[in-house]
Scaffold this active site. Structure first.
Site, mmCIF file in Angstrom:
data_model
loop_
_atom_site.group_PDB
_atom_site.id
_atom_site.type_symbol
_atom_site.label_atom_id
_atom_site.label_comp_id
_atom_site.label_asym_id
_atom_site.label_seq_id
_atom_site.Cartn_x
_atom_site.Cartn_y
_atom_site.Cartn_z
ATOM 1 N N ASP A 5 71.578 50.907 22.671
ATOM 2 C CA ASP A 5 71.855 51.690 23.879
ATOM 3 C C ASP A 5 72.846 50.999 24.806
ATOM 4 O OD1 ASP A 5 69.958 49.681 24.462
ATOM 5 O OD2 ASP A 5 68.322 51.115 24.562
ATOM 6 N N ASP A 55 56.336 52.184 29.519
ATOM 7 C CA ASP A 55 55.893 53.561 29.273
ATOM 8 C C ASP A 55 55.968 53.923 27.790
ATOM 9 O OD1 ASP A 55 58.615 53.653 28.873
ATOM 10 O OD2 ASP A 55 59.046 55.083 30.477
ATOM 11 N N HIS A 109 58.618 53.480 25.780
ATOM 12 C CA HIS A 109 59.930 53.882 25.241
ATOM 13 C C HIS A 109 60.440 52.870 24.224
ATOM 14 C CE1 HIS A 109 61.848 51.715 28.902
ATOM 15 N NE2 HIS A 109 62.248 51.043 27.860
#
Ligand code: F6R
Length: 256
Positions: A63, A132, A134
């Site tokens: 990313d 969370d 991810h």
């Protein structure tokens, strides 16, 4: 899934590094998928210390922030240079990091997917995990079949990543990330998680239901996944004794 619990993040990173080293020796032109963030720093430091030949290795980062130029200190291209690439003999043409400055995000994402395919797909994908759940920047409710695309970070992820910026206000809202479907096509996957703040996400990913609410839980559907944890990150798992026993009693041919 194989759960490897070590006393410290350093010990876990060192085993993970040995596995990557073995892959690069067996397949000098291996294709690695790479994560950034705090978690893999020690792994990369360890890899940089080993005298490995990176001249044919190809890498694809997971990313990048939209709107950050490659030379920005918080860009993931810069992170990879500072933490790994400057120490090894990787060919610049073999390094792939999403272009956060592209004017055509959908076109870029399609080309990134095409480049991964043209490289023969990822042999080994390194992952961290968000609080969370991810993976990459596939936040909860991301499609489990998603491909490389733009995503919007949650408020919690922006807060968590503010440490890499002057202030939280400067953390971009958007990123380009490999999709969950993209990650799942890797031949093998290693996920690293350290510290108590990851314990909840790890427990959901490993022992919870497969759900887009915890994107890392999709790894339960992948045949070759190793999860490297320190004690704190493993502290909410219920089957810790079993995981330890499995690791300590591997048949010789399976040991690493
Ligand atoms: C980064 C990435 C993210 C991080 C995750 C954990 O390339 O893909 O999924 O792995 O946000 O970040 P750290 O390691 O900083 O806690």
């Amino acid at each position: 899934m194989e759960i490897i619990i070590q006393p410290t993040d350093e010990a876990a990173s060192s085993i993970a590094a040995r596995l990557i080293a073995r892959l690069l020796r067996d397949k000098p032109s291996a294709v690695l998928g790479l994560a950034t963030g705090n978690t893999p720093r020690m792994l990369y430091r360890e890899l940089a210390r080993m005298s490995l030949d990176w001249s044919k290795v190809r890498t694809f980062d997971l990313d990048e922030y939209v709107g950050l130029p490659p030379e920005h200190p918080a860009s993931y291209r810069q992170f990879m240079w500072e933490n790994l690439f400057r120490y090894v003999n990787i060919a610049p043409a073999n390094i792939h990091v999403p272009d956060g400055m592209t004017k055509d995000i959908p076109g870029f994402c399609a080309r990134y997917e095409g480049a991964i395919r043209a490289a023969g797909n990822i042999d080994l994908q390194v992952l961290g995990i968000g609080r969370d759940g991810h993976i990459g920047f596939n936040e909860p409710t991301s499609s489990l079949a998603s491909r490389t695309r733009i995503k919007t970070l949650t408020a919690q992820t922006r807060r968590d990543n503010a440490k890499f910026f002057d202030s939280e206000a400067n953390v971009p809202h958007h990123v380009i990330t490999m999709g969950i479907g993209t990650i799942m096509e890797s031949r093998q996957i290693m996920l690293l998680a350290f510290g108590e703040q990851k314990a909840h996400a790890v427990a959901h990913a490993v022992e919870g239901p497969v759900t887009a609410m915890c994107p890392a839980s999709v790894l339960q559907l992948h045949p070759v996944v190793k999860i490297f944890l320190d004690e704190a990150a493993a502290s909410r798992l219920t089957k810790v004794d079993y995981y330890r026993w499995v690791y300590d009693n591997k048949p010789d041919w399976q040991k690493f």
